[in-house]
Write an enzyme that holds these catalytic residues in place. Structure first.
Site: not given
Ligand code: NDP
Ligand code: HSE
Length: 426
Positions: A16, A187, A202
């Site tokens: 990211v 992850e 989430k």
């Protein structure tokens, strides 16, 4: 009026972080007439080879340097995990820096505390990247006058990618998991994806942001997709279903049912048709309004784009609306859930086996809707064959009691597999 420049400290340069740095540098720090200066990048391993080029003086392994830098007014946390991410975010907010984070694990654990800290310090807290597939819906739900009656979502890109590719390419679970890791979907510890925790994080963040109640992870059922075999995908296809890892929340009068588990969902339902890394969410509110959306659920650019949207919100001077204070919530116990079930037994192929199994199910008032017995012992290289049963609606408590007895039968050779059936919304 002079426009405010955002001086950014980027913490993390993995999948990211690299996407964020790349998009900022490519746009020469200008997006939609707002100015963003990437001032520091914090990593763990200073000498690791990076996939993007940037001035080397930006890089540091000392996050304290970034926190103490008074010119930096915005930090982007894409390290992940609880430590040191939590202390970095808390200290940044105490130092009046805006914070953007993609860290759903941390928000699920300490979302209320972090939002409170942001509010006390009058800072922006951007969390779009923590729920990239549903944050637009979260924003509209937060201002909706109605409560959620039912929610069904696919929130994990890795699992949806694995389940889709297992069916499409007839490959096994571990082969596709490695590919998801190479693509940057997983992850750091992929068991968070495949054991259902990322989906649970989430769901907890979504409920927290929209209702003020961040359900603790230990308070609801979380199951993953590890035990799903290619054979299960074939059997469920034959029965007219797909297997998806679902997040489910449902209001039952004053009680809230929350669960995360793989589920059979009819191939006619919209959510069963989401493929690959695509995620989706369907919601029905208490007055019957139904809404849904789908979007990519993982990956470098979708996540980096969500982070850039938060940067633009800060540049526009938007304020956060913190979730309301935690309300007491009466959670429905999983034992009370009533649904249909797909059961797979690895059983010896001999007369009387089916009646032994169905006799125990009958004892607990569980009636069978369909039975499949497939494969030959020889071709599978096993002494057993799979026996598949699809049940009518039954109570979880009863099904668990029945499985407790069935697993003890001498004809049963492996732990039975149970997958719940979900009706979906659209
Ligand atoms: P990666 O594991 O790819 O990257 C983590 C980065 O953090 C690395 O650059 C690493 O440094 C750095 N880092 C780790 N520990 C420290 C530390 N103690 N101090 C300084 N830097 C540290 O993670 P991702 O980019 O995949 O994920 C980041 C966050 O975004 C997570 O919270 C994840 O849940 C979330 N997210 C991820 C998505 C995805 O598709 N990958 C999508 C949505 C959210 P180094 O490179 O030197 O090892
Ligand atoms: N590992 C996560 C997933 C990343 O696969 O959905 C996006 O949150």
């Amino acid at each position: 009026m002079k426009k405010k420049i955002l001086y950014i400290g980027l913490l993390g340069l993995g999948t990211v972080g690299e996407g964020v740095a790349e998009l900022l540098l490519k746009r020469k720090n200008k997006i939609k007439n707002y100015e963003f200066v990437l001032k520091s990048i914090v990593v763990k391993h200073l000498h690791k080879k990076r996939n993007i080029s940037f001035p080397s003086n930006l890089l540091t392994s000392d996050f304290r340097k970034v926190l103490k830098d008074e010119e930096i007014n915005t930090i982007i946390e894409v390290i992940g995990g609880i430590r040191p991410a939590k202390e970095i975010i808390i200290e940044a907010l105490e130092r009046k820096k805006n914070v953007i984070t993609a860290n759903k694990m941390l928000l699920a654990e300490a979302g209320s505390q972090i939002f409170k800290k942001a509010q006390e310090n009058n800072c922006y807290l951007g969390v779009r990247a923590s729920n990239i597939a549903s944050y637009r819906l979260i924003e509209s739900l937060s201002s909706s006058p109605s409560e959620i009656k039912k929610l069904v979502g696919i929130f994990n890109g890795t699992c949806n990618y694995i389940l889709t590719e297992m069916e499409r390419r007839k490959k096994d679970f571990s082969f596709i998991l490695k590919e998801a890791q190479r693509r940057g979907y997983t992850e750091k510890d992929p068991s968070n994806d495949i054991d259902g925790y990322d989906t649970a994080h989430k769901l907890a963040v979504l409920l927290g942001l929209t209702s003020g109640y961040f359900p603790p992870l230990h308070s609801f059922l979380i199951e993953g997709i590890r035990r799903i075999s290619y054979e299960d995908i074939l059997f469920t296809k034959e029965l007219g279903y797909r297997i998806k890892l679902l997040a489910i929340a449902r209001r039952d009068n004053d009680r809230l049912e929350i669960r995360v588990h793989p589920a059979l969902i009819s191939r006619n339902k919209a959510i069963s048709r989401l493929e690959g890394v695509e995620n989706g969410i369907e919601i029905q509110d208490e007055v019957g309004v139904e809404i849904g959306m789908q979007a990519p659920g993982a990956g470098k650019y979708p996540t980096a784009t969500a982070i850039l949207e938060d940067l633009i919100s800060i540049a526009k001077g938007r304020k956060i609306t913190p979730p309301s204070d935690k309300k007491e919530v009466n959670l429905k116990k999983i034992e009370e859930v009533v649904t249909r079930y797909y059961l797979r037994f690895e059983a010896l192929d001999k007369p009387g086996v089916l009646s032994e199994i169905s006799g125990i199910l009958g004892k607990y008032n569980i009636s069978i809707q369909a039975v499949l017995q497939k494969g030959e012992k020889k071709e599978r290289g096993k002494e057993s064959v799979p026996v598949i049963m699809l049940t009518h609606k039954a109570r979880e408590k009863d099904i668990q009691k029945a499985l407790g007895e069935i697993r003890e039968l001498s004809v049963i050779k492996e732990e039975p597999l149970l997958i719940r059936v979900e009706e979906g919304i659209f």
